[in-house]
Scaffold this motif. Structure first.
Motif, PDB file in Angstrom:
ATOM      1  N   ASN A  72      -8.309  17.004  -5.178  1.00 56.88           N
ATOM      2  CA  ASN A  72      -9.266  16.982  -6.586  1.00 56.88           C
ATOM      3  C   ASN A  72      -8.349  16.162  -6.846  1.00 56.88           C
ATOM      4  N   PRO A  73      -9.255  15.127  -6.938  1.00 56.86           N
ATOM      5  CA  PRO A  73      -8.566  13.420  -8.373  1.00 56.86           C
ATOM      6  C   PRO A  73      -9.204  13.873  -9.382  1.00 56.86           C
ATOM      7  N   THR A  99     -11.472  16.021  -2.527  1.00 58.41           N
ATOM      8  CA  THR A  99     -11.983  15.410  -0.505  1.00 58.41           C
ATOM      9  C   THR A  99     -11.618  16.633   0.109  1.00 58.41           C
ATOM     10  N   LYS A 121     -21.133  15.786 -14.176  1.00 54.79           N
ATOM     11  CA  LYS A 121     -21.622  15.165 -12.176  1.00 54.79           C
ATOM     12  C   LYS A 121     -20.321  15.339 -11.933  1.00 54.79           C
ATOM     13  N   ALA A 122     -19.657  16.308 -12.363  1.00 58.57           N
ATOM     14  CA  ALA A 122     -18.471  17.400 -11.859  1.00 58.57           C
ATOM     15  C   ALA A 122     -18.069  18.478 -12.382  1.00 58.57           C
ATOM     16  N   TRP A 171     -22.082  13.800  -2.343  1.00 59.02           N
ATOM     17  CA  TRP A 171     -21.439  12.613  -3.507  1.00 59.02           C
ATOM     18  C   TRP A 171     -21.872  11.004  -2.680  1.00 59.02           C
ATOM     19  N   GLU A 172     -21.508  11.199  -1.427  1.00 63.72           N
ATOM     20  CA  GLU A 172     -21.770   9.649  -0.961  1.00 63.72           C
ATOM     21  C   GLU A 172     -23.513   9.467  -0.592  1.00 63.72           C
ATOM     22  N   GLU A 223     -14.639  12.760 -12.518  1.00 65.55           N
ATOM     23  CA  GLU A 223     -15.746  12.697 -12.196  1.00 65.55           C
ATOM     24  C   GLU A 223     -15.808  12.277 -10.361  1.00 65.55           C
ATOM     25  N   LYS A 224     -14.278  11.984 -10.450  1.00 65.11           N
ATOM     26  CA  LYS A 224     -14.571  11.918  -8.379  1.00 65.11           C
ATOM     27  C   LYS A 224     -14.821  12.578  -7.558  1.00 65.11           C
ATOM     28  N   ALA A 225     -14.764  12.121  -6.298  1.00 61.74           N
ATOM     29  CA  ALA A 225     -15.630  13.615  -5.433  1.00 61.74           C
ATOM     30  C   ALA A 225     -14.348  14.370  -4.864  1.00 61.74           C
TER      31      ALA A 225
END
Length: 315
Positions: free
Chosen positions: A192-193, A200, A174-175, A251-252, A196-198
């Motif tokens: 980069n968080p 920014t 997913k990422a 992502w949104e 699988e988080k998007a």
């Protein structure tokens, strides 16, 4: 083959969204609420090779069901996963029961999102197999929602029952995942968080936009390098240089985008060819490789575009 795959895709006539079925996780399933699992269809052969399918005599099943043929020994398939499968499809009409195609013949596995856009019988069935497993699914007309039922007329023939055999290859990431780098474009920030988080993307800057295409690797993947003639699956966010105005983000939307690389803007074609699968890149694309001098869907003419892109798969 492609028409049969519409059953699993974007919902229309052949998407049997109210299908039902259950399984106890063993290779021989318990009866499903909509009829016995597998409906008497027999599947033989090794997982990882094109299966042999034998149909019972008589009329095709009118109730949807599934059966775990081989449970697999790898990772679980979970709701929300994009599962990579080899599949073989048949029309079960009680006559020829003709094969509709197989990814073992095309050598191109398919990716299916395990979400509410696929029939309920598959939402449940996929979560009963692991990577390396095999799933049989019978999708009958009993599960077509009323609003999608074809109008009754002499010229409207009912769709035949579909039979799918899925061999689970794995799950699409997913990422991006790989080694983080220190590469960056001056004036552009990517946070980069992790997981699988998007990421920014920030493009509000006083820096002058580059005149040429600039591509920097934020996370270096370990997969094969993207070829110009491949179809890619990516997550991305796009903004305008200097304004930080976002104009698009997969992502949104909650679902990655899939497209032939040869059919997108030149900046993507040039920027993503050669990038290893699994990578995260940031690209600054000048107008002549983007949308040019004309306004496009709220993007001013002569805009420099900035994208952060996760390359999830290429085939």
């Amino acid at each position: 083959m492609r028409r049969a795959l519409a059953v699993l895709a974007a919902v229309p006539m052949l998407l049997f969204a109210a299908a039902c079925g259950s399984d106890d996780g063993a290779s021989t399933a318990s009866p499903a609420s909509g009829g016995s699992s597998g409906a008497g269809v027999k599947v033989t052969g090794d997982v990882g090779a094109k299966p042999t399918v034998t149909f019972p005599s008589g009329s095709p099943a009118t109730k949807s069901s599934y059966q775990v043929i081989q449970p697999g020994t790898g990772n679980d398939v979970k709701a929300g996963d994009r599962v990579v499968v080899n599949l073989t499809v048949y029309n079960w009409d009680g006559k020829g029961n003709a094969a509709q195609g197989s990814s073992y013949d095309t050598k191109l596995p398919e990716t299916i999102s395990v979400n509410q856009q696929i029939p309920q019988v598959l939402q449940e069935g996929f979560t009963k197999v692991k990577h390396g497993g095999r799933l049989l699914a019978v999708l009958a007309n009993d599960s077509i929602p009323p609003q999608q039922q074809p109008s009754a007329s002499p010229s409207t023939a009912a769709e035949p029952t579909k039979v799918f055999v899925f061999d689970v290859v794995g799950t699409q990431p997913k990422a991006a995942s790989g080694e983080a780098t220190d590469e960056a474009i001056k004036g552009v920030k990517v946070d980069n968080p992790g997981g699988e988080k998007a990421p920014t993307l920030t493009t509000k800057t006083e820096e002058k936009a580059p005149k040429d295409l600039v591509v920097k690797t934020v996370i270096k993947g370990s997969g094969a390098k993207v070829a110009a003639n491949q179809t890619l699956t990516v997550h991305y966010t796009g903004k305008i240089w200097g304004s930080d105005k976002q104009f698009d983000s997969s992502w949104e939307r909650g679902e990655p985008a899939e497209f032939p690389l040869a059919q997108v803007i030149q900046g993507w074609q040039k920027g993503l060819a050669g990038v290893p699968v699994g990578s995260r890149v940031v690209m600054s694309i000048p107008p002549d490789l983007g949308y040019g001098k004309d306004e496009q869907q709220g993007i001013p003419g002569n805009s420099t575009l900035v994208f952060v892109v996760d390359v999830l798969a290429a085939r």
